[in-house]
Structure formats: structure tokens, C-alpha cells
Design a protein around this motif. Structure first.
Motif, PDB file in Angstrom:
ATOM      1  N   LEU A 173      -6.112   7.884   9.049  1.00 33.56           N
ATOM      2  CA  LEU A 173      -4.970   6.964   8.521  1.00 33.56           C
ATOM      3  C   LEU A 173      -4.401   7.475   7.186  1.00 33.56           C
ATOM      4  O   LEU A 173      -3.208   7.611   6.999  1.00 33.56           O
ATOM      5  N   LEU A 187      -1.835  10.136   7.975  1.00 33.03           N
ATOM      6  CA  LEU A 187      -0.597   9.667   8.746  1.00 33.03           C
ATOM      7  C   LEU A 187       0.143   9.165   7.378  1.00 33.03           C
ATOM      8  O   LEU A 187       1.467   9.245   7.233  1.00 33.03           O
ATOM      9  N   LYS A 188      -0.449   8.383   6.385  1.00 35.79           N
ATOM     10  CA  LYS A 188       0.191   8.011   5.550  1.00 35.79           C
ATOM     11  C   LYS A 188       0.975   9.158   4.663  1.00 35.79           C
ATOM     12  O   LYS A 188       2.140   9.310   4.165  1.00 35.79           O
ATOM     13  N   ARG A 218       1.780  11.887   6.061  1.00 38.96           N
ATOM     14  CA  ARG A 218       3.040  12.220   6.681  1.00 38.96           C
ATOM     15  C   ARG A 218       4.452  11.322   6.419  1.00 38.96           C
ATOM     16  O   ARG A 218       5.300  11.870   6.077  1.00 38.96           O
ATOM     17  N   THR A 219       4.082   9.902   6.353  1.00 41.88           N
ATOM     18  CA  THR A 219       5.244   8.983   6.037  1.00 41.88           C
ATOM     19  C   THR A 219       5.711   9.313   4.617  1.00 41.88           C
ATOM     20  O   THR A 219       6.884   9.431   4.272  1.00 41.88           O
TER      21      THR A 219
END
Lengths: 498, 331
Positions: free
Chosen positions: B248, B251-252, B254-255
């Protein structure tokens, strides 16, 4: 209540054997011994039955004034209708004693496991009281003798049941009671820790409770009044429809529908749902079907089917509470490898966890996902929804919402408004000077400008829309949008219902 | 199996005896509980090996570690509830050691909720002044404790707290305890990146080759804004990250870091013009293999503005992103 009646003592002529005297004080010793043997020979679940039989025997002996004449030492035990086989309630008792043994052996889990044991034991006990009182009221009616007679045997039964109560409660009152205050938090932990197998076993037994979670239902399997197959409770009702009633005592087989009747009921309900679409009625009917299934310990594909259909109908009507109940049961059933649509419902589960924002459960679920499951369309969709929500990617989210497979859309319904507010806040912050209504319709997932406008109106945002150009003034709308979002995200509920 | 039963019985007995003893019993407790954990794991392995094939329901289940956890939980109670008046001699000094043992078990079993509840209990005692603050305990105990608490915060997405805990753990690690340092860094590196956009130096990769294998490619892609490499690398390590609950966070990153960096590249490529058409960004994304429509690009840009990674605004009318003159991509 027959239970509270006390032993009436006839203080006079204790030595006299008055025929109508049911007072145990004037029973021959051999009779007392006989009674003792009777109770010793049956399992705790059959006490009620034994009491009933004994009552018969003793009362008839009194009536025929042969109380003292009968040779109780050699008298046969009145084992009519008493089963020798192990039944559900015996298992319960065994578990209680196991819990007690474990409590003695392990001082650390004493509070925990006994807490488990205590929680589990206390509900059935009052009902064995009831069983006793039921049998006695019946026998009272049958053999209405003088008042005193009923009371004596009852008080004996009461005393014995009371002793059972104490025996299982005892471990709690010893060494650990002093520590209980301080270790109560650990008791909780221990409760969580308690042997998964043990809890599952006990859950299995209690599963025949009505799905509404009524834990005071005694084992309907136990009482010998149902002289059919010992371990299976089979209903006798032939009525297809049945209103749902929470069980507060042993279910009456006359009102419970057997499996083949339930199959017909399901077909009927499916038709009715299609034609009438009366949710309150359908939900009620399904609940009673679930109850009948549980009470008869029926756990097969049909059960799964019933739960799945009920869950889907509940979703269609936005009843997340009912859906969640079904979902919980389905998980257990799937775990028993009963055929159904586990993948479909796993996808629902993911969406549901998004709705409740349950991060830890979600993490646990993700860890256990197999590659095979991830490849499935509905699960892939649900995972994408999760990713979009984490990223605050409203654009993708709305597209996923409008293309949700199966009944996923209904679950998303419950959190889509919340996400819409988040999207609006972002849009108002980032876009300048204004955005067209059409843009909003697309980006926050409405299928028409009209419904989008209504939504904005509902949340005090339409005031920032320029009527002629139909554009939203982003900067002005921002504070309101922010407020809306904060309010929407405040309500976090656990049961899926607000 | 027999060994396990004996050890468990031994521990339980010791628990009871320990109730009446002072601090001196602690070393014994440590050894016994430690061994219990190890033997329990062995016992579970043993059961699992024999389980493969036969119907699982009747034979024993590999729950010995769970059982051991309960026994050791009791040990914790015993340590915590010491009514000894002098802190010098109290059993409370054993608390952090035992808790660390419990953490190890819970993390292995995956029962994170139990870990958090234990922490809650501890915090209650700590707040009440019952036990000395963690800094006063032996360093080894503190390091392990902080490490696990750091991971718990990390999993809860409380990155500031996680950073704090993990830092303390790292700083107090023994110079040569490289394995421990590596474990701590495994969580600290992504936290640092996410919070401060700070990258580890090359020295880190040299000292910790395993971490290099896990992270270097991702971090470098992140620096460049190379979404394509980042996504590929992430997919390759998905299973690893998921089990360690780091996915998770990646992913953060990445954003919050990779995508903005990509947009920044587009901005730089257009000569730092403050008015960049949305299509330019779309093409930039296409270039790294991400094919989306303009609306999606605007959405991503909007989120970046909202979260503060980009300064400026989007003109829907003109389909352009207007960037701030001054530092449009703040660090």
C-alpha cells in the motif's frame, strides 16, 4: 413458575406414611437411593426426561399407597423414552467440563477460556431450568395430585440444576477472581486467543440458533419429547410461508418446515419477489427460512443458495445490515467447501470493507488472495475500486462504479456519495475559474445533468452555478464542498448501516 | 511434540512461581519463553508436515504457536502486575522483553489485532506511571519494541509516528547489528521517501545488498518519474510487499511522488512554460506506456494540486494547466 415453589414440609406426623404425602422427608430411604441412581444413570441433558418419568412412578406409587411397600432397591429405573445416545447437549456439557479442565490446567487462560465457557454455558442453563419446568407443568396437569407433591421433586431438580450452575462457575471464583480486575483486558485478549478449534466447535453447536443471533436457544436436539431420530431435529410443518419470529425457547417441530418444504418455499418466494417486489415481506420470509435451516442443522448447497439469494435481494434494496449477516454465514459455509458463488461474494466483501473503511480486515484479505482469485473479473474490479479510492482518483472510480459487475454497484451505492463529496472538493480546489455542469455529471458519476444538479442542490452547491452558462464557480464553491466532504467522512459505521 | 508440551507446561509453572518472586527470576523467564516460542514453531512445522494429505479436521492443527502465545501472554501479566514496592526489584523490568516475544509471534501468525491490543494495554500501564519509560529499559529490549511498534504505525498509515519509532530503533541499534538495521530500514526507507521525498545514499545500497535488490530500482524510477519502470518493478515484487504490508505504501509513493515527478518532467521539457496544455501531459504519459484520456490526466493533475505536489490550477475551458511561477513542484 413452578420452579420457585418451595418444598412444603408437613411437620406433623413425619413418621406416618400418609398416602398423599409427596414430601421426600417421609420417603423411604430406599426410594431416595433409587432416585439417586436414576439421576446418576442419565446424562445431564436427559434430566428433564428422567424427572418426568420419576414423577410418574412416584406419584403412581403414592396413589396406590405402595410408596413404602415397593422394594425400591430392586426396582427398575424408569428409562422410558430416555435415549442412551450422546446428543448435542451432552456435547455442550462435555465442552463445559473440558473448559473447566483447561481452566484448572492453564492458569493463564483460566479467565479467558472460562469466560468463553461461562459465556457459552450460562445461556443453556436457564433453558434447562425451563425444560424442567415445562416437563413439570405438563406432568402436573397430567397427574394433578396434591400441591405438595410436585414441589418436592422440582426442588430436587432445582437443586441439582443449581449445582450444575455452580460447578461450571466455580473455577471463576477461585484464584483468578482476585486478578480479574487487573487482567480483564487480558481476559479479552485471551478470549481472542482461545483455541480457535474450541470456539469453532462451540460456534458449530450454537449455529443452530436462529441467524438473528439469539444465543439463549437451548439445544433443540436434546429434549426427548421429539422421539424421532436422536440427533436430527426434523420439522413437520407443511406450510410454505411463515412469518419470522425470534426464537426464545426450543422450537416446535410443528412450525418448522423440513427441507423438501423449504425448497418449495424458495421457489414460491422467487416468484413472489418477481411479481410483487415487496421487500419487507420477502425479507421476513427469508429470515424464517434461514431460521428453519439453522434449527435443523441443514448446511448444504440449498442453504448456500438461500443465503446468497437473500443477500442479493438485500443488496438490491440497500439493506446492508441484512446483507452482512448473510455474508458472514456464507463465509462459514464456503469454508466448509459447500458449493456456491464464493468468488462473487468475495468481491462483494472487498467492496463492503471499502464501505466500512476497515483497513486491517482489508489488509488481511489482500494477503490471502490467491492469483486465481485475482484473475476473476469481479474481484479485479473490486481491487481496482480499492486502488482508485486510495489514490483519490475520482475519474476512474466513477467509471468503475458505472460498470460494476453483479450486484457490486449496490454496495458501491452506499459509499459513492461520500466519494462524490471528496471529488467535488478536489475539483473545486484545482479547477479555475469554473467547470461546466456536464463535466461534473461525468466526473462524479451521474447519468444525467438533471440528477447531478439535484445532488448539488441537495448539498447547497447549486448556488454557485451560473444559471445561464450552467457552470460551477469553483473557487466560491470550495468552502462548501470542503465542508460537505468533512461531514460525509465523519460517519464511520461498523455494521454497514448508518 | 512432547518437547513442546513439556516446555509449555514448564512455562506455565514458571508463570505461577514467578508471581511470588522478584526480578531475579527474569533471566530464567527469558530463556524459558524464548525456547517456548521456538519449540512451538517447530511443533507446528511437525504437525503441518504430517497434515498434508489426511483430512485436516480430525488430526491436530498447527496451533501450538497460538497456545504458546497465550502462555506467554500470561507471563506478561505476571510481569506487569508486580506489586513489589521497590522498582529496583520488580518484575516489571521484564515487560518489554516479553512484549517483543509476543510481537514476534503475532506477526508470524498474522494476528495483528492482537499485537495492537497488547500495545494498548502497555500504553495504559505506561500512562499510569506503572512501569518505567521505555528508554530506561535495556537497549536491546527497546530497539525490538520500537521496531514492532513502528511497523504497526506504518501499517496504520501513520507515517510520522512510524518514522519516529523506527528512527529510535535504528539509532539505538548496535553498530554491528546489521541484520537488525536492515530490518528496520526495510520500513524506514519507504517511510522516508513518502514523507520527505528523501532518497538513501549509495552507501546504504552497498551496506545492505538485500535492500538494494528490493528497493533500488523502484527508488531510482521514482526519482526520474519513470512510471513505467516503477509499475513493472512493483508488479514483480508484489507478493513480497503484500506479505510485509508494504504494498500500500509503495502505491502511495507512486501517487505522491512518481506521478508528480513525471508531470514535472513534462513541465521541464516544455521549457518551464507556465501554461502547459493537458495534451502535453497526456503525451508524456503515453510515452511511458500509460494510455489514458484527457479527463483522466486532468483528474490526476487535480489530485496533485489538491495534495500539494503541484501548484497551479486547471483551466477546463482552455484544456491547459497553469502552473505557478514560483516552484510549481515543491519538494
Amino acid at each position: 413458575m413452578t420452579l420457585s415453589s418451595k418444598t412444603s414440609k408437613t411437620t406433623s406426623s413425619s413418621a406416618q406414611n400418609s398416602p398423599a404425602n409427596g414430601n421426600p422427608a417421609v420417603w423411604p430411604d430406599s426410594l431416595k437411593a433409587y432416585v439417586g441412581r436414576c439421576f446418576a444413570s442419565v446424562g445431564p441433558s436427559q434430566r428433564g426426561a428422567m424427572e418426568k418419568n420419576l414423577k410418574k412412578v412416584i406419584t403412581s406409587a403414592i396413589e396406590s399407597t405402595s410408596l413404602w411397600a415397593i422394594d425400591w432397591d430392586t426396582r427398575e429405573l424408569p428409562l422410558d423414552g430416555i435415549r442412551a445416545v450422546d446428543d448435542g447437549e451432552d456435547m455442550m456439557e462435555k465442552l463445559k467440563t473440558d473448559a473447566k479442565k483447561r481452566a484448572d490446567a492453564k492458569s493463564d487462560s483460566a479467565t479467558g477460556t472460562v469466560a468463553v465457557g461461562a459465556i457459552r454455558t450460562s445461556p443453556p442453563l436457564p433453558s434447562s431450568y425451563k425444560a424442567a419446568s415445562i416437563t413439570f407443568t405438563k406432568s402436573d396437569q397430567q397427574y394433578s395430585t396434591t400441591n405438595g407433591q410436585a414441589s418436592s421433586s422440582i426442588s430436587k431438580a432445582t437443586k441439582r440444576s443449581a449445582k450444575w450452575d455452580q460447578r461450571s462457575v466455580e473455577p471463576e471464583t477461585t484464584e483468578d477472581s482476585a486478578k480479574r480486575k487487573k487482567t480483564s483486558i487480558f481476559a479479552d485478549t485471551n478470549y481472542l486467543n482461545s483455541n480457535v478449534e474450541q470456539v469453532r466447535k462451540e460456534k458449530r453447536l450454537l449455529r443452530f440458533d436462529s441467524p438473528s443471533g439469539n444465543e439463549s436457544t437451548p439445544t433443540p436436539v436434546a429434549t426427548p419429547e421429539y422421539d424421532t431420530e436422536p440427533e436430527i431435529f426434523v420439522g413437520r410443518s407443511m406450510k410454505l410461508e411463515k412469518k419470522y419470529l425470534r426464537l426464545t425457547s426450543a422450537p416446535d417441530p410443528e412450525t418448522v418446515r423440513p427441507l423438501h418444504v423449504l425448497r418449495q418455499t424458495l421457489d414460491l418466494l422467487k416468484e413472489k419477489w418477481k411479481s410483487e417486489r415487496n421487500y419487507a415481506y420477502i425479507c421476513d420470509q427469508f429470515k424464517s427460512m434461514r431460521q428453519d435451516l439453522t434449527v435443523q442443522l441443514i448446511q448444504n448447497e440449498f442453504t448456500v443458495n438461500v443465503y446468497e439469494i437473500h443477500a442479493r435481494i438485500a443488496l438490491e434494496n440497500g439493506d446492508l445490515g441484512e446483507y452482512n449477516q448473510c455474508q458472514t454465514q456464507l463465509r462459514t459455509l464456503y469454508a466448509m467447501n459447500i458449493a456456491g458463488h464464493p468468488i462473487e461474494f468475495l468481491a462483494y466483501r472487498i467492496l463492503y470493507l471499502l464501505h466500512t473503511r476497515n483497513r486491517s480486515d482489508m489488509n488481511d484479505l489482500l494477503i490471502e488472495l490467491t492469483d486465481e482469485q485475482k484473475a476473476d473479473d469481479s474481484i479485479a474490479h473490486a481491487l481496482q475500486v480499492r486502488e482508485a479510492m486510495t489514490d483519490q482518483d475520482y475519474h476512474s472510480l466513477m467509471r468503475l462504479y458505472l460498470s460494476a459487475p453483479n450486484m457490486g454497484g449496490y454496495i458501491m451505492d452506499s459509499f459513492i456519495d461520500r466519494e462524490r463529496h471528496a471529488a467535488l472538493e478536489i475539483i473545486c480546489k484545482a479547477f479555475r475559474p469554473d467547470v461546466p455542469l456536464r463535466f461534473l455529471t461525468d466526473e462524479i458519476g451521474f447519468d444525467s445533468d438533471k440528477s447531478c444538479y439535484e445532488f448539488l442542490e441537495k448539498h447547497a452547491l447549486n448556488q454557485f452555478i451560473d444559471e445561464s452558462s450552467l457552470r460551477l464557480r469553483a473557487k466560491d464553491a470550495y468552502p462548501t464542498a470542503q465542508n460537505n466532504r468533512m461531514t460525509a467522512f465523519k460517519k464511520i459505521d461498523i455494521k454497514g448501516q448508518i | 511434540m512432547a518437547a513442546y508440551r513439556e516446555q509449555n507446561a514448564l512455562t506455565q509453572l514458571l508463570n505461577r512461581i514467578a508471581e511470588r518472586t522478584d526480578k531475579w527470576v527474569l533471566p530464567v523467564v527469558y530463556t524459558v519463553t524464548q525456547e517456548l516460542r521456538i519449540i512451538a514453531m517447530e511443533a507446528d512445522h511437525y504437525i503441518e508436515d504430517r497434515m498434508s494429505g489426511s483430512s485436516a479436521s480430525n488430526s491436530a492443527k498447527p496451533n501450538k504457536l497460538e497456545e504458546a502465545a497465550r502462555t506467554i501472554n500470561r507471563t506478561l501479566t505476571v510481569c506487569l502486575n508486580d506489586r513489589n514496592s521497590s522498582m529496583q526489584n520488580s518484575r516489571k523490568w521484564g515487560v518489554y522483553f516479553i512484549i517483543s516475544l509476543l510481537f514476534k509471534i503475532y506477526f508470524k501468525l498474522g494476528t495483528i489485532s492482537l499485537a495492537t491490543s497488547v500495545v494498548r494495554v502497555l500504553n495504559a500501564s505506561s500512562a499510569a506511571g506503572d512501569i518505567p519509560s521505555v528508554e530506561e529499559y535495556p537497549k536491546a529490549h527497546m530497539v525490538t519494541f520500537k521496531y514492532y511498534v513502528g511497523i504497526l504505525a506504518f501499517m496504520d498509515e501513520e507515517y510520522e509516528k512510524a518514522e519516529e519509532h523506527l528512527h529510535v530503533a535504528l539509532n539505538n541499534c548496535h553498530k554491528r547489528a546489521t541484520r537488525n538495521q536492515e530490518l528496520i530500514l526495510q520500513y524506514l526507507l519507504p517511510t522516508h521517501l513518502l514523507l520527505h521525498r528523501r532518497y538513501p545514499s549509495k552507501a546504504v545500497w552497498r551496506t545492505f545488498p538485500r535492500l538494494q535488490i528490493i528497493y533500488e530500482e523502484l527508488f531510482n524510477a521514482s526519482k526520474r518519474g519513470d512510471m513505467r519502470t516503477y509499475e513493472a518493478a512493483l508488479a514483480a515484487r508484489e507478493k513480497l510487499f503484500v506479505t510485509r504490508r508494504i504494498y500500500l505504501t509503495m502505491l502511495k509513493i507512486r501517487t505522491k511522488i512518481v506521478r508528480p515527478r513525471l508531470f514535472e518532467q513534462v513541465y521541464l521539457a516544455s521549457d518551464k512554460s507556465t501554461r502547459v496544455p493537458v495534451s502535453a501531459f497526456r503525451k508524456g504519459l503515453e510515452f511511458v506506456g500509460i494510455d489514458v484520456d484527457d479527463d483522466q490526466v486532468e483528474c490526476w493533475a487535480a489530485v496533485m494540486i489538491y495534495q500539494g505536489q503541484m501548484k497551479g490550477y486547471i483551466s477546463r475551458e482552455r484544456k491547459t494547466i497553469v502552473l505557478s511561477n514560483n516552484d510549481p513542484f515543491p519538494r
